[in-house]
Design a protein around this motif. Structure first.
Motif, PDB file in Angstrom:
ATOM      1  N   ALA A 146       0.768  -1.624  -0.318  1.00 44.88           N
ATOM      2  CA  ALA A 146      -0.418   0.395   0.066  1.00 44.88           C
ATOM      3  C   ALA A 146       0.575   1.579   0.135  1.00 44.88           C
ATOM      4  CB  ALA A 146      -0.925  -0.429   1.156  1.00 44.88           C
ATOM      5  N   VAL A 183      -4.028  -0.446  -1.071  1.00 45.75           N
ATOM      6  CA  VAL A 183      -3.173  -0.961  -1.803  1.00 45.75           C
ATOM      7  C   VAL A 183      -3.652  -1.609  -2.666  1.00 45.75           C
ATOM      8  CG1 VAL A 183      -3.950  -3.615  -1.153  1.00 45.75           C
ATOM      9  CG2 VAL A 183      -4.084  -2.639   0.919  1.00 45.75           C
ATOM     10  N   GLN A 202      -4.936  -6.877   4.937  1.00 48.70           N
ATOM     11  CA  GLN A 202      -4.887  -5.580   3.791  1.00 48.70           C
ATOM     12  C   GLN A 202      -6.037  -4.918   3.544  1.00 48.70           C
ATOM     13  OE1 GLN A 202      -5.052  -7.986   0.141  1.00 48.70           O
ATOM     14  NE2 GLN A 202      -7.108  -8.898   0.283  1.00 48.70           N
ATOM     15  N   HIS A 245      -5.801  -0.714   3.827  1.00 46.49           N
ATOM     16  CA  HIS A 245      -6.488   0.054   2.480  1.00 46.49           C
ATOM     17  C   HIS A 245      -7.303   0.789   3.269  1.00 46.49           C
ATOM     18  CE1 HIS A 245      -7.874   0.805  -1.011  1.00 46.49           C
ATOM     19  NE2 HIS A 245      -9.238   0.656  -0.761  1.00 46.49           N
TER      20      HIS A 245
END
Ligand code: ATP
Ligand code: MG
Length: 362
Positions: free
Chosen positions: A172, A229, A265, A269
């Motif tokens: 990211a 991400v 993840q 994000h």
């Protein structure tokens, strides 16, 4: 969920499993994430909101037009650019990032040239709309008739790469330009569909690949001024990486982070979108992700130790991604034992992949 007193709402274009898992990830931090189906009734989106997407392309509807015109739609211009394999490949070429040799295919003559210049075995891919291996043809001189005239202009051709294996890097970029990357994930695709991911740190060859992969994804994120991400899928040939494709979103090969990393993840994000303080990413335990493809739900899966089931609640259809099981434990042998316990609970078409995952852990 109640509106958050801390953060603006985050609207997600698309309400599939990725949007749903973004919503779960927001809940403990009191981030109000609202995945939206394309055909939901149009409503006034608050100016303060942030808009993101769980897919690269969407149809024009009153709601998607409003969302994609929102002033806080993160990475607005990136989607179209990456959703078309032609402009995605052009971006990689512009940045000098290794990818399989390719060309556009607008005539049968160009296909003949591609066999001469690119390779005698090609993968022809739809520029837009393909996923899970759909919209792809492996072509040589003998079966080139599969590339009908209707496809010309809609496809690119790339060299068929006899890779050793496939990996992906999920990372990211934050608003200040800083970046975080997970350890690279080793993936097994079968018939064009991601089926298994394995991550652990005792794969010596992976450390050089990690550095190489980060050196490829970082300039992409920077060039696109990307926030959030992104996943980069790569082929590994010896010590060399070739980028297969980029996904401007949370990605199936990052699902293991829900159990095996300090921050998933999905949460990553959201943190990047909201510019939240975030530590370095770390793998906390060796992890395996098993995608549930076309199988009926089986409550017995819940018995598997050290595992986490995600069932997406979609209608069961052959070849469809319906859920996944993460397995993680600090002791790799416990992960292997759990995979062995899972094996009799899955059909024959899972067995080679489970054996592959076990082999990779050893
Ligand atoms: P996704 O669901 O990840 O978006 P996709 O359908 O968009 O997948 P790709 O990632 O391009 O398509 O291809 C799917 C799989 O097909 C790859 O992971 C790889 O296993 C195989 N493949 C694709 N391109 C090539 C190539 N040039 N050479 C060899 N194998 C390939
Ligand atoms: Mg892919």
């Amino acid at each position: 969920m109640m509106p958050s007193a801390l953060y603006p709402p985050i609207f997600v274009l698309g309400n599939g499993q990725l949007g749903r898992m973004l919503r779960y990830a927001g809940a403990p931090l009191d981030i109000d994430v609202r995945p939206l189906g394309f055909d939901e009734p149009h409503f006034d989106i608050p100016q303060s909101a942030i808009v993101t997407a769980e897919i690269e392309r969407w149809p024009h509807t009153a709601l998607t037009d409003a969302l994609s015109a929102h002033p806080h739609f993160a990475n607005k211009d990136v989607f179209a650019r990456l959703a078309d394999r032609l402009t995605q490949k052009q971006l990689l070429d512009e940045l000098g990032i290794a990818t399989s040799p390719w060309c556009v295919l607008e005539s049968q003559a160009e296909l003949t040239e591609a066999f001469d210049n690119i390779g005698e075995k090609l993968v022809v891919k739809r520029r837009t709309g393909g996923y899970d291996g759909r919209g792809q043809w492996i072509v040589n001189a003998d079966n080139r008739a599969q590339i009908s005239d209707e496809l010309l202009g809609e496809v690119i051709a790339e060299q068929f790469i006899p890779f050793d294996y496939e990996i992906s890097l999920v990372g990211a970029r934050f608003r200040d330009g800083s970046m975080r990357f997970y350890p690279i994930t080793r993936n097994l695709q079968q018939e064009g569909i991601l089926r298994y991911s394995v991550v652990h740190c005792e794969q010596p060859h992976l450390s050089t690949l990690q550095a190489q992969a980060e050196k490829m994804l970082a300039p992409i994120l920077t060039a696109l001024e990307y926030v959030g991400v992104m996943a980069m899928e790569c082929f590994v040939i010896g010590e060399q990486l070739l980028v297969n494709e980029l996904a401007p979103r949370v990605h199936n090969s990052g699902h293991w982070t829900q159990l095996g990393a300090n921050i998933s993840q999905f949460e990553l994000h959201l943190r990047a979108l909201l510019d939240l303080p975030t530590p370095a990413l770390a793998l906390t335990m060796p992890s395996v992700m098993v995608n549930l493809i076309g199988s009926e739900h089986n409550a017995e899966w819940l018995r598997v130790p050290h595992s986490q089931l995600h069932w997406y609640g979609k209608a069961v259809r052959p070849g469809r991604k319906l859920g996944h099981i993460n397995i993680a434990h600090p002791d790799k042998s416990a992960v292997i034992t759990a995979l062995e316990a899972l094996s009799p609970l899955l059909e024959a078409n899972y067995q080679s992949g489970l054996a592959w995952a076990i082999e990779n852990l050893r």
